[in-house]
Structures are given as C-alpha cells and as structure tokens.
Design an enzyme around this catalytic site. Structure first.
Site, PDB file in Angstrom:
ATOM      1  N   GLU A 101       0.834  -1.200   0.000  1.00 19.61           N
ATOM      2  CA  GLU A 101       0.000   0.000   0.000  1.00 19.61           C
ATOM      3  C   GLU A 101       0.873   1.256   0.000  1.00 19.61           C
ATOM      4  OE1 GLU A 101      -0.162  -2.647   2.008  1.00 19.61           O
ATOM      5  OE2 GLU A 101      -2.168  -2.982   2.800  1.00 19.61           O
ATOM      6  N   CYS A 125      -2.909  -3.200   7.077  1.00 18.69           N
ATOM      7  CA  CYS A 125      -2.585  -3.104   8.493  1.00 18.69           C
ATOM      8  C   CYS A 125      -2.822  -1.656   8.967  1.00 18.69           C
ATOM      9  CB  CYS A 125      -1.130  -3.516   8.736  1.00 18.69           C
ATOM     10  SG  CYS A 125       0.066  -2.306   8.144  1.00 18.69           S
ATOM     11  N   CYS A 128      -0.661   1.012   7.266  1.00 24.65           N
ATOM     12  CA  CYS A 128      -1.116   1.327   5.912  1.00 24.65           C
ATOM     13  C   CYS A 128      -2.447   2.076   5.949  1.00 24.65           C
ATOM     14  CB  CYS A 128      -1.215   0.061   5.079  1.00 24.65           C
ATOM     15  SG  CYS A 128       0.410  -0.624   4.719  1.00 24.65           S
TER      16      CYS A 128
HETATM   17 ZN   LIG Z   1       0.533  -2.499   5.941  1.00 32.65          ZN
END
Ligand SMILES: [Zn+2]
Length: 278
Positions: A101, A125, A128
């Site tokens: 990302e 996550c 990101c």
């Molecule tokens: Zn991530």
C-alpha cells in the site's frame, strides 16, 4: 483475420448470432482487472513468505499507482533479513519492509490519489490504514482478511471507520485468471486447456502443490526463511506439473499464485493469477 476465421473465433467465444459478429462477452470486468493487476504486481516481491500487491485506481478507472511489498529503494535486499521471527526483532523483516500500500501510494503517477480506490490483496494493516487515510483514498477493496483478529487489523478498521473510508471484500467471479502470451497469435480462440476438465485438473494440482508447499516449508514451526525470494524460484516442493493442450509441457517452479510455462521456444506462455491467498 478473414471472415471465416472471425466467425470461427466468435463462435468459440459464444457470440455468433445470425451471421453478425457481436462484441466479446467474457472480457475482464474492471474489479477483476484491477485486483489481477495487484496480484501480478505481487509477483515482483522478493519476500519469501508473503507477496502482496496493491493497485490504486481513480474515478475514471485509470490506474494511478501500483506497488508490492519490498525493501526500501536503495537498500540492498540481500543485506536485510527476510525472517518472520527471530530472537531480536531487528533480525526480522518487519522493521524494514515497505508494504504494498505504501509503495503504491508513493509510486503514484498523478498529483495525488484523493478520492481514489485501492485494490489490495490483503486487508491493510494499521500503518497502511494511516497512509491510506492521509493520502485521501476513499475506498479499499481487499481480497483476503486472513489476519482479521490481529491487533493491527482491529486498529486499522477503527481508523478507517472513523475516517469514513469504506472497505469491502472482493469476491472474484473466477478463482483464477490465465494470461496466455500465445493468445495474441490465436485471437478469439480459447486455448484447449481452458476446458473444464483440464481446468479442474490444473486447479487441483495447483491446490495440492500449494498445500504441500505450505505444509513443508511455510509453517511457523519451521525455521524462518531468512533469504529473499529469488527471481527464479527453486523450492523443490513447489514444482507443479501443468497440463496444457492436454499434454504435459514441463514441470516448472511454482511461485504462489503464479505459474509460468515455457513453450518449446522457451518463451513464457501461461501465467495463472490465482486469487486464493494461502
Ligand atoms: Zn501495511
């Protein structure tokens, strides 16, 4: 192509009606296309345990950024660890690796990515999620949510919810997409191995190989892989027999979600994008 060939091709494509050649019906739809671009990009990753790709698309369905997980620019990925676990966290990949990302956002070829949609193989996550929010991305389409219960994902959902960013799981209409580099020589013709029987066979071989691979080399009880994934895969258990045109062309190394067959001229012929993340 002459008319007969066109008709033959369109008949094979199921579009022939009353002598009129209609447009192709089984073209790739936008969401499949963008997710496939993310998955193809992931195959550039040298991470031995996780290959993730992301594709950012603007409101005109134009791709404005692509990325995959890897070490930062200029940092020799042979000198950094690729392990998932180690006594010292500094000997794992986590402090160093850039997620897909982040790379997709940084690789943008437009002034910004405000209002864009991100297609990504794995639910982002929390780190990101922060980048996605700050970049002004409005929608996230992810395929796998296999770390749903991890704190990073819980925090990510919390942030995305607060920021009003929508996220939706992508359900592909087909489990895999085949890129056949030879198709340009036979436009409109389906390759014989697109047949159901062969397809099932290939799929089952593929799944078995993925399972045996996960079972023998990728379990957490195994010593962590510390070297980067090589461009030429040489995992012995990841070889896959792939049947094309009803005959075995070659046993070949399998990268997860990706298979390449070399034809008699040693050209890559088939790439399979498999949406089932393991
Ligand atoms: Zn991530």
């Amino acid at each position: 192509m002459d008319d007969k060939a066109k008709n033959d091709a369109s008949q094979l494509n199921g579009t022939h009606s009353n002598g009129v050649t209609k447009k192709r019906q089984d073209y790739l739809e936008w969401p499949e296309y963008f997710m496939a671009v993310a998955f193809l990009s992931a195959q550039r990753s040298k991470d031995p345990s996780s290959q993730v790709g992301a594709c950012i698309v603007n409101q005109e369905n134009k791709i404005v950024g692509i990325g995959y997980n890897g070490m930062p620019n200029g940092c020799d990925d042979d000198l950094l660890p690729w392990s998932r676990s180690a006594d010292d966290k500094l000997d794992t990949k986590y402090p160093y690796v850039c997620h897909a990302e982040l790379n997709a956002i940084m690789n943008k070829n437009s002034a910004d990515v405000k209002g864009c949609t991100m297609y990504v193989a794995l639910f982002p996550c929390n780190e990101c999620a922060k980048l996605i929010i700050q970049a002004g991305i409005k929608d996230v389409i992810y395929l796998s949510d296999k770390y749903h219960d991890a704190p990073e994902m819980t925090a990510s959902r919390r942030l995305l919810n607060l920021a009003g960013i929508t996220y939706k799981q992508f359900k592909p209409k087909q489990g895999r997409i085949v890129i056949d580099f030879n198709s340009i020589n036979h436009p409109g013709l389906k390759t014989p191995n697109d047949g159901v029987a062969d397809g099932v066979l290939q799929h089952s071989l593929f799944e078995n190989q993925v399972q045996s691979f996960s079972g023998t080399q990728r379990t957490d009880s195994q010593p962590a892989l510390s070297k980067r994934r090589q461009t030429k895969a040489h995992w012995p258990s990841s070889e896959m027999a792939l049947l094309a045109s009803g005959r075995l062309i070659k046993r070949l190394p399998l990268l997860i979600g990706f298979a390449a067959v070399k034809n008699d001229n040693m050209e890559y012929r088939v790439v399979i994008i498999n949406f089932s993340l393991k």
